[in-house]
Write a protein that holds these residues in place. Structure first.
Motif, PDB file in Angstrom:
ATOM      1  N   THR A  69       0.866  -1.184   0.000  1.00 62.85           N
ATOM      2  CA  THR A  69       0.000   0.000   0.000  1.00 62.85           C
ATOM      3  C   THR A  69       0.896   1.225   0.000  1.00 62.85           C
ATOM      4  OG1 THR A  69      -0.104   0.072   2.420  1.00 62.85           O
ATOM      5  CG2 THR A  69      -1.898  -1.080   1.294  1.00 62.85           C
ATOM      6  N   HIS A  77      -7.471   2.539   3.886  1.00 65.93           N
ATOM      7  CA  HIS A  77      -6.166   1.968   4.250  1.00 65.93           C
ATOM      8  C   HIS A  77      -6.338   1.030   5.452  1.00 65.93           C
ATOM      9  CE1 HIS A  77      -1.530   2.836   4.602  1.00 65.93           C
ATOM     10  NE2 HIS A  77      -1.791   1.618   4.195  1.00 65.93           N
ATOM     11  N   PHE A  81      -5.363  -2.976   6.104  1.00 68.36           N
ATOM     12  CA  PHE A  81      -4.654  -3.565   7.249  1.00 68.36           C
ATOM     13  C   PHE A  81      -5.300  -4.907   7.628  1.00 68.36           C
ATOM     14  CE2 PHE A  81      -1.531  -0.949   9.744  1.00 68.36           C
ATOM     15  CZ  PHE A  81      -1.255  -0.057   8.727  1.00 68.36           C
ATOM     16  N   THR A  93       3.429  -1.758   3.919  1.00 69.00           N
ATOM     17  CA  THR A  93       3.095  -0.326   3.884  1.00 69.00           C
ATOM     18  C   THR A  93       4.320   0.452   3.410  1.00 69.00           C
ATOM     19  OG1 THR A  93       3.677  -0.282   6.219  1.00 69.00           O
ATOM     20  CG2 THR A  93       1.336  -0.400   5.692  1.00 69.00           C
ATOM     21  N   SER A 181       2.783  -8.297   8.388  1.00 68.71           N
ATOM     22  CA  SER A 181       3.042  -7.023   7.716  1.00 68.71           C
ATOM     23  C   SER A 181       4.533  -6.739   7.668  1.00 68.71           C
ATOM     24  CB  SER A 181       2.269  -5.889   8.379  1.00 68.71           C
ATOM     25  OG  SER A 181       2.302  -6.009   9.768  1.00 68.71           O
ATOM     26  N   CYS A 183       7.444  -3.568   7.042  1.00 70.00           N
ATOM     27  CA  CYS A 183       7.667  -2.123   7.049  1.00 70.00           C
ATOM     28  C   CYS A 183       9.178  -1.896   6.943  1.00 70.00           C
ATOM     29  CB  CYS A 183       7.126  -1.592   8.381  1.00 70.00           C
ATOM     30  SG  CYS A 183       7.009   0.172   8.470  1.00 70.00           S
ATOM     31  N   PHE A 230       1.945   4.170   7.410  1.00 70.10           N
ATOM     32  CA  PHE A 230       3.054   3.526   6.700  1.00 70.10           C
ATOM     33  C   PHE A 230       4.355   3.613   7.488  1.00 70.10           C
ATOM     34  CE2 PHE A 230       2.429   7.788   4.750  1.00 70.10           C
ATOM     35  CZ  PHE A 230       3.591   8.413   5.193  1.00 70.10           C
ATOM     36  N   ASN A 233       3.462   1.318  11.535  1.00 67.94           N
ATOM     37  CA  ASN A 233       2.030   1.060  11.770  1.00 67.94           C
ATOM     38  C   ASN A 233       1.353   2.117  12.636  1.00 67.94           C
ATOM     39  OD1 ASN A 233       2.132  -1.423  10.364  1.00 67.94           O
ATOM     40  ND2 ASN A 233       3.068  -2.369  12.167  1.00 67.94           N
TER      41      ASN A 233
END
Ligand code: ADP
Length: 543
Positions: A69, A77, A81, A93, A181, A183, A230, A233
């Protein structure tokens, strides 16, 4: 012998299922790209997240595959998640403020199969499209009518995509240690590195973060993450708020003081999270417009050190408690939080304030250690400073695909890259990043302490202290100052102000006035660039 309790995996989908079932009408309010306000609730977010999950499944997105994303804080958004992680894929993200080359690099590195983005970020997507071969679909977070035109890419509208889906979709169950997730840290040096969270780490982190001694979140709170979703989180608020049923207020891409103030006041926000520059900007706005925020009870200040002036002004003028916290992408991000302990609560006010200005103490789940120059545990004296190490179930054990090398030491400690002290109350204070500390004649000078001291000068808007080469002392501090508009402080005034606040040998050798300071993609002062620029400053100035 095992216990006889039910064994339910800790999954991210469980959070939104809980919110829909028990706080279904609790609002999620967003500022959209056109400035309008959109209202929805947790029941709808959960339903639409299921629709997204089903759509991803229909495209053959498998367990552990990455979906990127590139988006601001909005309800769509938030749906990503849950829809992406909930169906077993990994939500990546991407920070739109990274350099174009870094964005292309991390999407390639993550091998994202889909890129879901906000319409106003189309130009970034178009500029990297040729360099991200893994991406099969470009999905814009909008309706068909609002779909932007692109001559280069085939775009689909998110709303078309999820329309009519999800009714028969049930959240799957799987191993809670599955990746949820991804990052990337902004990587001020070298390539960005991917921090890969799991469902378990995310749930444990959220469970602790909502506690009274940490964010103290309840279902009556109205919460606005100004920190972007982003970046680490948004300090885990997309998980914490549904967990307790707090209202969510999402400011979209409008980060100016007036827009943020409108959201804070109109949505009766009680708790908000952002970096110090955001809070300085909001304070300025409150002062200029003679307004206040009667509902706001506390704001979390993190990302860089909280200047004491923020805490003082919020407290005395506006009745808001500014709480200091420390963390990093690699720690999910909560590491420490500066809330009262019984001992600190009993201290006289000046000492209590001094404690609360530190980065704070650990909640259950995080262990920290400060090491001395011999690599042993430093005493809890609030004086000895050295590398800060951290470990716990929501601390990274390595980086995605192993790029970044083996990071943990033999005892499982993660080196944070920060330098800190800790004291007899268990409060940790960051004195610097390892690479920013100024080494003057073998002694260390904390660039953050010098900056904090100068930031309370009324004519100083922003300041950075960096090391400059010195033939006798190796390094000496040089102070770079952005004055407040209309003010013209002199070097002598600044040094005199500092002399009353620190040891003489900490005083900067020069003060340089500039109009602005370079910042990183996460809004932090780009010290590396300043260091490069001013490394020969003292030498040049004296020759
Ligand atoms: P990036 O460097 O990409 O912004 P992070 O958000 O992970 O990545 O940054 C984490 C770092 O931010 C920490 O290691 C620390 O240096 C700094 N930091 C975070 N909170 C604070 C704080 N309250 N005071 C001082 N430094 C902080």
């Amino acid at each position: 012998m095992y216990g006889l309790m039910q064994d339910h995996p800790l999954l991210i989908s469980g959070l939104i299922k809980h919110a829909a079932a028990n706080h279904g009408r609790r609002e999620v309010v967003s500022r959209l790209g056109d400035g309008s306000i959109h209202r929805t609730d947790y029941a709808s977010v959960e339903r639409r997240a299921r629709a997204l999950a089903e759509k991803l499944q229909s495209l053959g997105i498998g367990h552990g595959e990455r979906i990127a994303t590139l988006a601001w804080n909005t309800y769509r958004h938030l749906e990503c998640f849950y829809g992406v992680s909930g169906m077993g894929a990994v939500l990546h993200t991407v920070n739109p403020r990274l350099f174009r080359e870094q964005i292309a690099y991390i999407i390639r590195h993550a091998e994202d199969r889909l890129l879901i983005f906000d319409a106003d970020l189309l130009n970034i997507v178009e500029s990297v499209a040729d360099e991200i071969p893994s991406v099969e679909h470009f999905v814009v977070l909008c309706t068909r009518e609002a779909l932007p035109a692109s001559t280069r890419l085939k775009l689909v509208a998110y709303e078309d995509w999820i329309n009519g889906r999800g009714d028969d979709y049930h959240w799957p169950s799987f191993d809670e240690r599955s990746a949820s997730s991804l990052c990337y840290t902004s990587g001020t040096t070298g390539n960005p590195k991917g921090v890969l969270y799991s469902h378990r780490s995310t749930l444990l982190h959220a469970l602790v973060t909502v506690q009274a001694d940490v964010f103290a979140l309840t279902s009556v709170d109205s919460v606005m993450p100004v920190a972007p979703m982003f970046h680490a989180n948004a300090w885990s608020l997309p998980y914490c708020c549904p967990m307790v049923g707090a209202k969510m207020v999402l400011p979209g891409n409008r980060m100016d003081a007036k827009s943020l103030y409108e959201m804070l006041s109109q949505e009766a926000v009680t708790f908000s999270v952002g970096v110090p520059t955001i809070w300085t900007m909001i304070q300025g706005y409150l002062q200029e417009t003679a307004s206040s925020l009667p509902d706001l009870s506390r704001c979390l200040v993190a990302g860089t050190a909280m200047p004491p002036a923020i805490r003082e002004t919020f407290k005395t003028k506006y009745g808001v408690t500014a709480v200091h916290a420390w963390g990093m992408t690699e720690t999910s991000p909560i590491g420490t939080m500066s809330t009262l302990s019984a001992e600190v609560a009993a201290l006289p006010e000046a000492q209590r304030t001094e404690q609360l200005l530190k980065q704070g103490r650990v909640p259950y789940g995080v262990e920290i250690q400060v090491r001395n120059s011999q690599g042993q545990t430093a005493p809890h004296d609030g004086q000895t400073f050295g590398p800060l190490m951290v470990r716990g179930p929501w601390v990274a054990s390595g980086y995605f695909k192993g790029d970044g090398g083996a990071v943990l030491d033999a005892d499982g400690w993660f080196p944070t890259g920060d330098v800190a002290t800790w004291d007899k109350y268990g409060f940790m204070k960051i004195t610097d990043r390892t690479k920013d500390v100024i080494k003057s004649g073998g002694e260390w000078i904390s660039s953050i302490d010098v900056e904090n001291a100068v930031m309370s000068h009324p004519a100083v808007k922003l300041a950075a202290t960096v090391a400059a080469f010195h033939p006798k002392w190796d390094e000496r501090p040089v102070l770079v100052v952005v004055p407040v508009e209309g003010a013209a402080p002199t070097k002598e005034q600044i040094l005199e102000f500092l002399a009353a606040r620190m040891a003489k040998w900490w005083l900067p050798d020069d003060v340089i006035f500039v109009l602005e300071l370079p910042v990183t993609a996460t809004g932090k002062i780009l010290k590396a660039r300043l260091r490069e620029q001013y490394w020969h400053h003292l030498h040049d100035a004296s020759s």
